[in-house]
Design a protein around this motif. Structure first.
Motif, PDB file in Angstrom:
ATOM      1  N   HIS A 216     -21.573-132.743  68.785  1.00  0.00           N
ATOM      2  CA  HIS A 216     -22.184-133.725  67.880  1.00  0.00           C
ATOM      3  C   HIS A 216     -21.215-134.816  67.452  1.00  0.00           C
ATOM      4  CE1 HIS A 216     -25.245-130.606  67.610  1.00  0.00           C
ATOM      5  NE2 HIS A 216     -25.998-131.396  66.862  1.00  0.00           N
ATOM      6  N   SER A 217     -20.011-134.825  68.000  1.00  0.00           N
ATOM      7  CA  SER A 217     -19.026-135.749  67.411  1.00  0.00           C
ATOM      8  C   SER A 217     -19.393-137.204  67.672  1.00  0.00           C
ATOM      9  CB  SER A 217     -17.635-135.447  67.955  1.00  0.00           C
ATOM     10  OG  SER A 217     -17.678-135.362  69.365  1.00  0.00           O
TER      11      SER A 217
ATOM     12  N   VAL B 223     -26.104-135.883  54.780  1.00  0.00           N
ATOM     13  CA  VAL B 223     -25.825-135.103  55.990  1.00  0.00           C
ATOM     14  C   VAL B 223     -27.078-134.343  56.398  1.00  0.00           C
ATOM     15  CG1 VAL B 223     -24.358-133.351  57.020  1.00  0.00           C
ATOM     16  CG2 VAL B 223     -23.415-134.862  55.296  1.00  0.00           C
ATOM     17  N   THR B 224     -27.676-133.694  55.403  1.00  0.00           N
ATOM     18  CA  THR B 224     -28.878-132.917  55.706  1.00  0.00           C
ATOM     19  C   THR B 224     -29.956-133.804  56.309  1.00  0.00           C
ATOM     20  OG1 THR B 224     -28.336-131.517  53.813  1.00  0.00           O
ATOM     21  CG2 THR B 224     -30.558-131.323  54.743  1.00  0.00           C
TER      22      THR B 224
ATOM     23  N   HIS C 191     -23.004-124.199  59.866  1.00  0.00           N
ATOM     24  CA  HIS C 191     -22.863-124.786  61.190  1.00  0.00           C
ATOM     25  C   HIS C 191     -21.592-125.576  61.395  1.00  0.00           C
ATOM     26  CE1 HIS C 191     -26.714-123.538  62.796  1.00  0.00           C
ATOM     27  NE2 HIS C 191     -27.265-123.814  61.627  1.00  0.00           N
ATOM     28  N   GLU C 192     -20.842-125.876  60.350  1.00  0.00           N
ATOM     29  CA  GLU C 192     -19.691-126.736  60.559  1.00  0.00           C
ATOM     30  C   GLU C 192     -18.519-125.915  61.041  1.00  0.00           C
ATOM     31  OE1 GLU C 192     -16.668-127.909  58.559  1.00  0.00           O
ATOM     32  OE2 GLU C 192     -16.476-125.762  58.225  1.00  0.00           O
TER      33      GLU C 192
ATOM     34  N   LYS D  48     -19.558-133.774  62.329  1.00  0.00           N
ATOM     35  CA  LYS D  48     -19.254-133.955  63.747  1.00  0.00           C
ATOM     36  C   LYS D  48     -18.978-132.627  64.437  1.00  0.00           C
ATOM     37  CE  LYS D  48     -17.331-138.586  63.925  1.00  0.00           C
ATOM     38  NZ  LYS D  48     -16.240-139.374  64.468  1.00  0.00           N
ATOM     39  N   SER D  49     -18.564-131.672  63.629  1.00  0.00           N
ATOM     40  CA  SER D  49     -18.071-130.435  64.252  1.00  0.00           C
ATOM     41  C   SER D  49     -19.138-129.380  64.432  1.00  0.00           C
ATOM     42  CB  SER D  49     -16.957-129.851  63.385  1.00  0.00           C
ATOM     43  OG  SER D  49     -17.534-129.301  62.213  1.00  0.00           O
ATOM     44  N   VAL D  50     -20.402-129.668  64.076  1.00  0.00           N
ATOM     45  CA  VAL D  50     -21.377-128.580  63.967  1.00  0.00           C
ATOM     46  C   VAL D  50     -21.665-127.899  65.297  1.00  0.00           C
ATOM     47  CG1 VAL D  50     -22.498-129.469  61.928  1.00  0.00           C
ATOM     48  CG2 VAL D  50     -23.288-130.193  64.183  1.00  0.00           C
TER      49      VAL D  50
END
Lengths: 746, 470
Positions: free
Chosen positions: B46-47, B60-61, B147-148, B172-174
């Motif tokens: 996702h980055s 974010v959500t 998720h992160e 980005k890390s999810v």
């Protein structure tokens, strides 16, 4: 401060189920009784020490027990308390006695013997969860060697009876991290000493007796418990494996299991190794500074001070020797012992006396040092403590005489110590056929006896074999390669059969090579062969039968080599070779019977029967052809036709092959395979020790036949024409004879 | 004959195919239990999807939900969001109760009533600071906590991210949840590392094979066993659930008879897998075994998270603990807020049901946590103190005030007279499974040094000699 923690604990103890560490050792079942001395008087009155026999004898028949005991007091020093009282001793103190003069209830813990009681005398036995260590007095205990106490069971065989996994112990075992099985699987399953060694009149163990009466299956009259408590028979049982285990119900992965069970003790495979220290030599003719005999271990480094648990121990594989009482092979250790004896009949000189001859004021006497000190450093090291010359023996003899032992002499024995404990199961059992079925088999391995020899003393052993020097000053028992009454596939062989068979094969190979070379040399000499005619000689069934026979014989020979000579080339491995060999034998037998039926039913069998009148003449003519005529291009004396495919020599050969050699192989093979099922059959002809070498010799002869036969098939119209004919069926026959046969009957 | 030959050919081909299928199936199942675990390993990077920094966590959500449209609806139904289960019957109580973390009582921090901002640090959402939290607003869902993957995401009061957390980096890390994600809350339950469960602590993040054989030797993730569909995570916590609905078990993967030794297999009907395969718990990190609230408030004692905290009271920690054992049929009797209790007895808040006569019950290993917590002396009910809320005990060290406030919020009567009663809670163990070489063996339970109290369990003696219950 801590009250809430303690309160919680107390409440938990009362309410929460399944708390840890619940069962306590003290039982209050035993009735109270007064402590008595040896004269039967109450100890508080007499002041004489308490006597377990008289005290316990108040209810139990002590005289009966003493006279029916495998642990009698004189020999072992064991009293009632040694095994039945926690701590091993019966003691008393004033506050333990109530007003009536009896012990108060529960102050003495009296119960069935526990493993820790047996451990008092019988070796390293531990049920603790703490990592097992070797006892600190292991070396010192050697001073009492020969009395059975206290670690002799372990030191003689390496058996350690503990439930914990060897990997969890604190003993310095080689490869310990991989030893993830218990020291003894019975101990791990809580089968303790008394599970197998119990009083034979214990009603809880008495089996239901069928009675053997037609009207009665089960006798309800039982021995009473009180009779047993009054007179327990202390000649303890020694339970055998088969009294609890039915080995034939399992072990499905073991080939020929009934044969194995008949010849091997269970412990041969189930105690493949022991992991305690194992003695090789106990030399009581000398003493160490601690007053113990000089010993050599098989698998542990010598004592160098420090804890015995730190010494590196390699696993010990016991030697397989025949047990005379059961005639089965079982694991054992052999310990060579030397000791001083005197008098006639010879009586062992106590070790204490030997010690007083050697030691003065806690160190070695000067005369002893002078005699034994080889490198003149003033100390007697471990490898100097031996009487390996007559002079040294005489020095000690003199000193013993001075101690009051006038006619001391040394005697040497080799004692066999059988292994019954340290049993492994499942992953701990080593399933390695090659440990017995190979050239390096356990059955014939030599037994190192000692690192040195005591001068002038010969030792003998009940185990068959020759006691010889090992070339380094020590003794070794060289056992015969073959155990009497046993033929172990892959290990045993009768050498002359191999020699003779090999020589025959070699001679034949050389012969056919020479013959072929001569034919090649003379290739251009003789003229053309003459006209030929194609004919369909070999029917499809004949070809199928022939090649099936050929293939199965070749593979039987190959697998036979792998079985006979484990350690040679191994394509299938021993176990698979046996399986393939058996399967092919079935194929061959079925093939042979079908072929017999065919040949009889179709009358082709006449091909194999030589005509009586012309046989001798034709045979001689054929022999002459092979020896001479073939090199000069002479015609075949007995030409091949559809009616007559075999010349007389061939007929004779095949008759012998198909009616003597192959049936012999089949019969001996069936006897070998069927030895477990019908031992009487193979024993009737002398047992496997006769049958198997015959089978091996037959195999050599069959191999010889294969060489000769394949060569002789090249003597056809062209070198490959006969082989081709056996594949496609059509052959080129000499024309005139074919015409003649065409004119005749079909 | 042509037809006949064709038929034969067809039959042969069918037979070969069937045989092949059977062989493939046999090899796929049976000996390798891992064949049944769906290893969730897909990861879309996702980055590249996010560039600009996020102003608020709800941004974010919303960004997540733009693509993962159904995830929001799924989460709203998930227990990790609602902190409440389905309405179920609780033995000993009438009607059905939707039991969950929202309304259950434990003997650690007791209840979340009035203490939300502190307890909801571990809520999978943002902003639950009082009873008015909107459980229907998808924007409050916290996707990142599970998720992160940066490892730097920290939640603070009311579940909001701590100051300084880089939301963009986290977004980005999810990816799929790793052990660190689940553990960021579940290792710290009860207010600190390894306080609550006994078999869950951060030693599982970088586990060695003899810390836990699944997570250490096979590097399995929580979600490999706690299989999740539509954000409904399977698994049962007997602190907030009374039965085994949506539960998982060893047999989900270890389906064939697992032991070569038939003697061990005779134990399977009465003994849970965990009993032998979890010999001790809290092997690497000590866990809290006792919590005495009555000792709280003493400012003269130094604060030490393993012994005494002024706000909480006195503790006892232990490591390498031998579990307690009890019959358990996967249901519990539950003490609900407002139930009557007897202060002279230990109130077991979630007593395991089952007995030697219950064929569905087996012997399980438990961590048993004991505590002394406040109760109302007149009404004989356990009280729900306000600890972390405004004016709570943690700010003012005033029990009557804290208990009164809490009682009001929990709708409990409070007479003003309070004391401290003993309670206990049972935590069945299923993690920190040892390699099979370290499993319990015969002498650990049977015999003189065995760890089981046979009489208390209902046997007449050691079943090795007296025979089992079957």
């Amino acid at each position: 401060m801590k009250t809430s923690w303690w309160a919680a604990l107390l409440v938990l103890l009362g309410l929460v189920p399944g708390r840890a560490g619940a069962s306590g050792p003290t039982s209050t079942m035993h009735p109270t009784f007064p402590p008595l001395d040896a004269n039967g008087r109450h100890v508080t009155e007499s002041g004489v020490p308490i006597s377990p026999e008289r005290t316990c004898g108040g209810c139990h028949d002590a005289e009966f027990i003493a006279s029916h005991s495998s642990h009698d007091l004189d020999r072992t020093g064991a009293t009632c308390a040694t095994c039945h009282v926690e701590g091993g001793r019966l003691t008393w103190s004033a506050d333990q006695i109530d007003e009536a003069g009896s012990y108060k209830r529960g102050v003495i813990d009296i119960r069935d013997p526990q493993p820790r009681d047996c451990a008092r005398c019988h070796g390293v036995v531990s049920q603790d969860a703490a990592p097992l260590t070797l006892p600190a007095d292991l070396d010192a205990s050697l001073a009492r060697w020969g009395t059975g106490m206290p670690y002799e069971l372990t030191l003689a065989t390496g058996q350690i009876l503990a439930p914990q996994k060897m990997a969890d112990s604190a003993v310095n075992l080689a490869g310990r991290d991989g030893l993830n099985t218990p020291f003894d699987v019975h101990a791990a399953r809580l089968v303790t000493c008394t599970s197998c060694h119990f009083a034979p009149n214990n009603p809880g163990r008495v089996k239901v007796d069928r009675g053997g009466l037609p009207f009665l299956d089960r006798d309800p009259r039982r021995p009473s418990i009180s009779d047993y408590i009054h007179r327990p028979d202390h000649e303890l049982t020694a339970t055998r494996c088969e009294q609890c285990h039915d080995a034939m119900a399992t072990h499905d992965a073991l080939p020929y299991k009934d044969r194995h069970m008949a010849k091997l003790e269970c412990t041969s495979c189930h105690v493949a190794h022991t992991h305690g220290p194992v003695l090789r030599t106990v030399d009581q003719t000398v003493v160490t500074l601690q007053g113990t005999p000089h010993v050599e271990y098989r698998n542990m480094d010598a004592a160098q001070g420090g804890s015995p648990s730190a010494r590196y121990i390699r696993s010990f594989r016991p030697f397989l020797v025949v047990d005379d009482s059961t005639q089965k092979l079982g694991p054992a250790n052999l310990i060579t012992e030397w000791r001083w004896v005197s008098g006639s009949p010879p009586v062992p000189v106590p070790l204490a006396k030997v010690a007083s001859a050697f030691l003065e004021n806690g160190t070695y006497a000067k005369a002893v040092v002078a005699a034994l000190d080889r490198n003149a450093d003033g100390n007697l090291s471990d490898d100097e403590l031996r009487l390996d010359t007559d002079a040294r023996v005489q020095v000690v003899q003199g000193r013993l005489a001075a101690q009051g032992v006038p006619d001391a002499r040394i005697e040497g024995t080799i004692r066999v110590h059988r292994v019954h404990h340290g049993v492994q199961a499942n992953e701990g059992v080593v399933l390695d056929c090659a440990s017995c079925h190979s050239d390096g088999s356990r059955l014939g391995e030599e037994v190192p006896l000692s690192g040195y020899q005591v001068a002038g003393v010969s030792v003998s052993s009940s185990i068959p074999g020759a006691i010889e020097g090992d070339g380094r000053g020590g003794l070794v028992l060289r056992r015969p390669k073959h155990t009497r009454g046993l033929y172990v596939l892959g290990h045993d062989r009768v050498p002359w059969t191999d020699t003779v068979g090999f020589l025959v094969l070699l001679a034949t190979t050389i012969g056919v090579a020479t013959h072929g070379a001569l034919r090649i040399r003379n290739r251009g000499v003789h003229g053309a062969h003459g006209a030929t005619v194609k004919a369909y000689v070999y029917s499809r069934y004949e070809r199928i039968w022939h090649w099936l026979m050929a293939l199965s014989i070749l593979l039987l020979l190959w697998t036979g080599i792998e079985i006979h000579w484990v350690g040679g080339v191994s394509v299938f491995g021993f176990t698979r070779s046996v399986w393939i060999h058996n399967a092919l034998a079935v194929v061959l037998i079925v093939n042979a019977f079908l072929s017999l039926f065919y040949h009889v039913a179709s009358n082709e069998i006449r091909q194999f029967i030589p005509p009586r009148e012309t046989f001798l003449g034709e045979a001689i003519a054929q022999a002459k052809f092979y020896l001479n005529g073939i090199f000069v291009g002479a015609p075949h004396p007995v030409p091949k036709s559809r009616e007559r495919k075999l010349n007389p020599l061939q007929q004779v050969t095949y008759l012998m092959l198909l009616n003597v050699l192959i049936p012999l192989q089949v019969v001996t093979g069936v006897l070998i395979w069927g030895a477990p099922r019908w031992p009487a059959l193979s024993n009737a002809v002398g047992g496997l020790t006769i049958v198997t070498p015959v089978h091996s010799l037959g195999a050599w002869l069959l191999a010889t036949f294969v060489v000769a036969h394949v060569y002789l098939t090249t003597t056809g119209h062209t070198p490959l024409s006969n082989i081709r004919a056996m594949v496609v069926g059509e052959d080129e026959l000499d024309a005139p004879h074919e015409a003649a046969s065409q004119g005749g009957q079909a | 004959m042509q037809v006949g030959k064709r038929l034969v050919l067809a039959a042969v081909i069918m037979a070969v195919l069937v045989a092949a299928i059977l062989v493939v199936r046999a090899r796929a199942s049976g000996s390798r239990p891992g064949g049944y675990t769906p290893k969730v390993r897909d990861h879309v990077d996702h980055s590249a999807f996010f560039r600009d920094p996020f102003q608020s966590p709800s941004d974010v959500t919303r960004a997540c939900l733009r693509c993962h449209e159904s995830a929001g609806r799924q989460m709203l139904r998930s227990v990790h969001w609602t902190w409440q289960g389905e309405p179920t019957a609780v033995p000993g109580h009438e009607g059905k109760v939707a039991l969950g973390k929202k309304n259950a009582m434990n003997n650690f921090c007791i209840t979340i009533d009035s203490n939300w901002p502190s307890c909801t640090i571990c809520h999978a959402g943002y902003g639950w600071r009082d009873a008015q939290f909107d459980f229907h607003n998808q924007d409050n869902i916290d996707c990142l906590v599970c998720h992160e993957r940066t490892g730097d995401y920290r939640k603070g009061r009311a579940g909001e991210p701590e100051k300084g957390v880089d939301l963009l980096a986290s977004a980005k890390s999810v990816g799929f949840p790793k052990r660190e994600n689940c553990g960021s809350c579940h290792f710290y339950g009860g207010g600190g590392l390894a306080v609550k469960h006994g078999d869950l602590d951060n030693s599982l993040e970088h586990a060695t094979p003899d810390t836990d054989v699944h997570m250490g030797k096979h590097d399995m993730l929580c979600v490999d066993c706690h299989r999740t569909t539509e954000h409904r995570i399977s698994g049962v916590d007997y602190a907030v659930q009374v039965n085994h609905d949506h539960g998982i078990g060893c047999e989900d993967c270890h389906q064939s008879v697992p032991h070569k030794d038939p003697r061990i297999n005779t134990h399977l009907a009465s003994v849970a897998c965990q009993t032998c395969h979890i010999p001790t718990f809290a092997n690497r990190v000590p866990t809290k075994m006792d919590w005495d609230w009555s000792k709280a408030g003493d400012g003269s004692r130094p604060d030490d998270v393993h012994h005494y905290l002024k706000i909480k009271g006195e503790f006892v920690y232990d490591a390498n603990v031998v579990p307690q054992y009890a019959w358990f049929n996967l249901t519990v009797d539950r003490y609900l807020v407002g139930d009557k209790m007897d202060p002279n007895q230990v109130t077991v808040l979630n007593r395991p049901r089952g007995s030697i006569h219950d064929r569905t019950a087996k012997i399980w290993p438990f961590k048993v946590h004991t505590a002394k917590q406040p109760y109302d002396k007149v009404h004989n009910i356990l009280l729900t103190p306000n600890t972390a809320g405004p004016g709570g005990y943690w700010s003012e060290f005033d029990w009557p005030k804290a208990l009164a406030t809490g009682a009001e919020i929990s709708h409990l009567p409070f007479s003003g007279q309070y004391g401290f009663a003993m309670t206990s809670m049972y935590w069945p163990l299923s993690h920190m499974v040892m390699p099979k070489e370290k499993a319990l063996s015969c002498a650990d339970c049977h015999g003189e040094h065995g760890r089981l109290d046979w009489i208390a369990l209902g046997y007449t003696g050691d079943p090795m000699t007296t025979g089992g219950r079957r």
